[in-house]
Design a protein around this motif. Sequence first.
Motif, PDB file in Angstrom:
ATOM      1  N   ARG A  46       0.827  -1.199   0.000  1.00  0.00           N
ATOM      2  CA  ARG A  46       0.000   0.000   0.000  1.00  0.00           C
ATOM      3  C   ARG A  46       0.865   1.255   0.000  1.00  0.00           C
ATOM      4  NH1 ARG A  46       0.337   2.803   4.596  1.00  0.00           N
ATOM      5  NH2 ARG A  46       0.796   1.781   6.576  1.00  0.00           N
ATOM      6  N   GLY A  47       0.259   2.368  -0.449  1.00  0.00           N
ATOM      7  CA  GLY A  47       0.931   3.649  -0.333  1.00  0.00           C
ATOM      8  C   GLY A  47       0.820   4.165   1.089  1.00  0.00           C
ATOM      9  N   PRO A  48       1.504   5.262   1.399  1.00  0.00           N
ATOM     10  CA  PRO A  48       1.451   5.816   2.761  1.00  0.00           C
ATOM     11  C   PRO A  48       0.067   6.356   3.099  1.00  0.00           C
ATOM     12  CG  PRO A  48       2.579   7.319   1.273  1.00  0.00           C
ATOM     13  CD  PRO A  48       2.371   6.047   0.509  1.00  0.00           C
ATOM     14  N   ILE A  49      -0.336   6.170   4.342  1.00  0.00           N
ATOM     15  CA  ILE A  49      -1.583   6.756   4.833  1.00  0.00           C
ATOM     16  C   ILE A  49      -1.312   8.218   5.166  1.00  0.00           C
ATOM     17  CG2 ILE A  49      -3.277   6.727   6.708  1.00  0.00           C
ATOM     18  CD1 ILE A  49      -2.996   3.699   6.777  1.00  0.00           C
ATOM     19  N   VAL A  50      -2.097   9.112   4.578  1.00  0.00           N
ATOM     20  CA  VAL A  50      -1.829  10.551   4.643  1.00  0.00           C
ATOM     21  C   VAL A  50      -3.010  11.270   5.280  1.00  0.00           C
ATOM     22  CG1 VAL A  50      -1.245  12.617   3.325  1.00  0.00           C
ATOM     23  CG2 VAL A  50      -0.464  10.364   2.525  1.00  0.00           C
ATOM     24  N   ASP A  51      -2.744  12.007   6.342  1.00  0.00           N
ATOM     25  CA  ASP A  51      -3.731  12.846   7.022  1.00  0.00           C
ATOM     26  C   ASP A  51      -3.526  14.280   6.540  1.00  0.00           C
ATOM     27  OD1 ASP A  51      -5.326  14.290   8.752  1.00  0.00           O
ATOM     28  OD2 ASP A  51      -4.396  13.551  10.590  1.00  0.00           O
ATOM     29  N   VAL A  52      -4.507  14.820   5.824  1.00  0.00           N
ATOM     30  CA  VAL A  52      -4.346  16.155   5.240  1.00  0.00           C
ATOM     31  C   VAL A  52      -4.849  17.276   6.146  1.00  0.00           C
ATOM     32  CG1 VAL A  52      -4.514  15.223   2.906  1.00  0.00           C
ATOM     33  CG2 VAL A  52      -6.575  16.133   4.011  1.00  0.00           C
ATOM     34  N   HIS A  53      -5.354  16.927   7.315  1.00  0.00           N
ATOM     35  CA  HIS A  53      -5.914  17.950   8.215  1.00  0.00           C
ATOM     36  C   HIS A  53      -5.295  17.762   9.598  1.00  0.00           C
ATOM     37  CE1 HIS A  53      -9.822  20.032   9.870  1.00  0.00           C
ATOM     38  NE2 HIS A  53      -8.711  20.579  10.332  1.00  0.00           N
ATOM     39  N   ALA A  54      -4.151  18.401   9.802  1.00  0.00           N
ATOM     40  CA  ALA A  54      -3.440  18.341  11.073  1.00  0.00           C
ATOM     41  C   ALA A  54      -2.819  19.704  11.331  1.00  0.00           C
ATOM     42  CB  ALA A  54      -2.352  17.260  11.032  1.00  0.00           C
ATOM     43  N   HIS A  55      -2.829  20.131  12.585  1.00  0.00           N
ATOM     44  CA  HIS A  55      -2.437  21.497  12.908  1.00  0.00           C
ATOM     45  C   HIS A  55      -1.212  21.564  13.812  1.00  0.00           C
ATOM     46  CE1 HIS A  55      -5.915  23.236  11.020  1.00  0.00           C
ATOM     47  NE2 HIS A  55      -6.741  22.516  11.751  1.00  0.00           N
ATOM     48  N   ALA A  56      -0.594  22.734  13.822  1.00  0.00           N
ATOM     49  CA  ALA A  56       0.495  23.051  14.743  1.00  0.00           C
ATOM     50  C   ALA A  56       0.262  24.446  15.310  1.00  0.00           C
ATOM     51  CB  ALA A  56       1.844  22.998  14.037  1.00  0.00           C
ATOM     52  N   LEU A  57       0.621  24.638  16.563  1.00  0.00           N
ATOM     53  CA  LEU A  57       0.664  25.960  17.174  1.00  0.00           C
ATOM     54  C   LEU A  57       2.089  26.494  17.115  1.00  0.00           C
ATOM     55  CD1 LEU A  57      -1.568  25.869  20.396  1.00  0.00           C
ATOM     56  CD2 LEU A  57      -1.880  27.327  18.391  1.00  0.00           C
ATOM     57  N   LEU A  58       2.218  27.798  16.939  1.00  0.00           N
ATOM     58  CA  LEU A  58       3.515  28.440  16.759  1.00  0.00           C
ATOM     59  C   LEU A  58       3.678  29.530  17.819  1.00  0.00           C
ATOM     60  CD1 LEU A  58       3.116  28.814  12.892  1.00  0.00           C
ATOM     61  CD2 LEU A  58       4.190  26.904  14.130  1.00  0.00           C
ATOM     62  N   PRO A  59       4.114  29.159  19.029  1.00  0.00           N
ATOM     63  CA  PRO A  59       4.179  30.140  20.122  1.00  0.00           C
ATOM     64  C   PRO A  59       5.059  31.338  19.824  1.00  0.00           C
ATOM     65  CG  PRO A  59       4.399  27.897  20.964  1.00  0.00           C
ATOM     66  CD  PRO A  59       4.474  27.798  19.467  1.00  0.00           C
ATOM     67  N   ALA A  60       6.145  31.150  19.093  1.00  0.00           N
ATOM     68  CA  ALA A  60       7.032  32.274  18.797  1.00  0.00           C
ATOM     69  C   ALA A  60       6.339  33.303  17.914  1.00  0.00           C
ATOM     70  CB  ALA A  60       8.315  31.779  18.135  1.00  0.00           C
ATOM     71  N   PRO A 107      -0.961  25.554   9.948  1.00  0.00           N
ATOM     72  CA  PRO A 107      -0.994  26.296  11.211  1.00  0.00           C
ATOM     73  C   PRO A 107      -2.385  26.256  11.831  1.00  0.00           C
ATOM     74  CG  PRO A 107      -0.078  27.614   9.413  1.00  0.00           C
ATOM     75  CD  PRO A 107      -0.700  26.417   8.792  1.00  0.00           C
ATOM     76  N   SER A 108      -2.444  26.315  13.145  1.00  0.00           N
ATOM     77  CA  SER A 108      -3.739  26.539  13.775  1.00  0.00           C
ATOM     78  C   SER A 108      -4.358  27.794  13.160  1.00  0.00           C
ATOM     79  CB  SER A 108      -3.569  26.742  15.278  1.00  0.00           C
ATOM     80  OG  SER A 108      -4.754  27.273  15.839  1.00  0.00           O
ATOM     81  N   PRO A 109      -5.660  27.774  12.845  1.00  0.00           N
ATOM     82  CA  PRO A 109      -6.278  28.979  12.256  1.00  0.00           C
ATOM     83  C   PRO A 109      -6.209  30.207  13.146  1.00  0.00           C
ATOM     84  CG  PRO A 109      -7.659  27.059  11.879  1.00  0.00           C
ATOM     85  CD  PRO A 109      -6.584  26.624  12.841  1.00  0.00           C
ATOM     86  N   SER A 110      -5.862  30.021  14.400  1.00  0.00           N
ATOM     87  CA  SER A 110      -5.662  31.187  15.263  1.00  0.00           C
ATOM     88  C   SER A 110      -4.503  32.055  14.788  1.00  0.00           C
ATOM     89  CB  SER A 110      -5.404  30.738  16.707  1.00  0.00           C
ATOM     90  OG  SER A 110      -4.240  29.919  16.793  1.00  0.00           O
ATOM     91  N   HIS A 111      -3.694  31.541  13.868  1.00  0.00           N
ATOM     92  CA  HIS A 111      -2.576  32.303  13.309  1.00  0.00           C
ATOM     93  C   HIS A 111      -2.960  33.097  12.055  1.00  0.00           C
ATOM     94  CE1 HIS A 111       0.310  30.725  16.125  1.00  0.00           C
ATOM     95  NE2 HIS A 111       0.075  29.482  15.774  1.00  0.00           N
ATOM     96  N   TYR A 112      -4.247  33.240  11.766  1.00  0.00           N
ATOM     97  CA  TYR A 112      -4.660  34.076  10.627  1.00  0.00           C
ATOM     98  C   TYR A 112      -4.448  35.559  10.910  1.00  0.00           C
ATOM     99  CZ  TYR A 112      -7.146  30.065   8.505  1.00  0.00           C
ATOM    100  OH  TYR A 112      -7.483  28.856   7.931  1.00  0.00           O
ATOM    101  N   TYR A 113      -4.729  36.022  12.103  1.00  0.00           N
ATOM    102  CA  TYR A 113      -4.529  37.414  12.521  1.00  0.00           C
ATOM    103  C   TYR A 113      -5.160  38.412  11.537  1.00  0.00           C
ATOM    104  CZ  TYR A 113      -0.968  35.036  15.329  1.00  0.00           C
ATOM    105  OH  TYR A 113      -0.309  34.174  16.178  1.00  0.00           O
TER     106      TYR A 113
END
Length: 349
Positions: free
Chosen positions: A2-16, A81-87
């Motif tokens: 099989r090909g790799p299992i891919v999650d297209v909806h994953a987030h990160a927070l960027l404190p800096a 990015p977490s959508p909180s980073h839209y600003y």
Amino acid sequence: MRGPIVDVHAHALLPAVEAYVAELDPEGLAAAKALDARRNGPESLAASGRMIGERWQLLTDLPTRLTAMEAARVDVQLVSPSPSHYYPFLGPDQAIDVAQRVNTAIGELVGRAPGRLRGLGVAPLQHPERMVPALDDALGRGLLGVEIGSFGASATGGQAGTVELSDPALNPFWAAAESAGAVVFLHPFGCSLDERLDRFYLANTVSQPAENAVALSHLVFGGVLDRYPGLRVVAAHGGGYLPTTIGRSDHAWRVRPEARGCQHPPSTYLRRLWFDSLTHDSGQLTELIRVAGPTRVLLGSDFPFDMGTDDPVAAVRAAGLPEAVVRAVLSGNAAALLPDIGDPEDLVT
């Protein structure tokens, strides 16, 4: 194999980045947080704060993320990015500055695990003239595209100056994204219904699918997908309310002259878009695949938030879909959409 299992909806927070914005425009950030508090209400705001605290390491620490991916049987995450980073309160120059910092941070994160992570940056939807430079910056850092909200909010959080996805000012961005083959991940943050949704967590359970439906309808009825048929738009949350109520849109297209801004019935365009699998309901996922087609749905978890799923693979398998469709959702469709993910051997043809 099989090909790799891919999650297209994953987030990160960027404190800096958040700390930088707090120094750059403290009043704007405070006003945005106050608006978010009004939209959510005190009960949901407190619960969300606890949830973020509990999941902080998942959002910010790479080894913790990779361990969770192993547990979920996910080989590759497309991290946005977490959508909180839209600003949306930032001015044009500030917005492109911060977008580049977000893009840099995501690029650095995925660069530390290139076999496991791919990334998306951001483009400031509230400033259409800055979106192409932000997209170019993201692509130049090795990211696959950008994440955008469902509308470009005005600086005050009201309706004046709102940028919808059908706005002609976005045409250069759509053209650039199509030409580059960039992914545009549509993920709402906030809702223009504001305090009407300030209890029972309606600010998420109602606003997210409603905002997806409105934004996608602007793309469809506004003729954006006619002008730029090669766009690679991926809608979060299974596209919200639109796929399961698309018959009403088709009916309006047939009987209302003002709804004929697109060349074909609206349901036609669902097969030109991509959707994640995060519907929280097997029947809704089955219907999404019926109306969009089995090659247009991708695995999505909303990692690591509580409105996502900790076991996205099981959620797809629970729908009782044919095995070929399951393989396509888990792997083949992402391999066909995203460069350098793997051979699309599990694509349904």
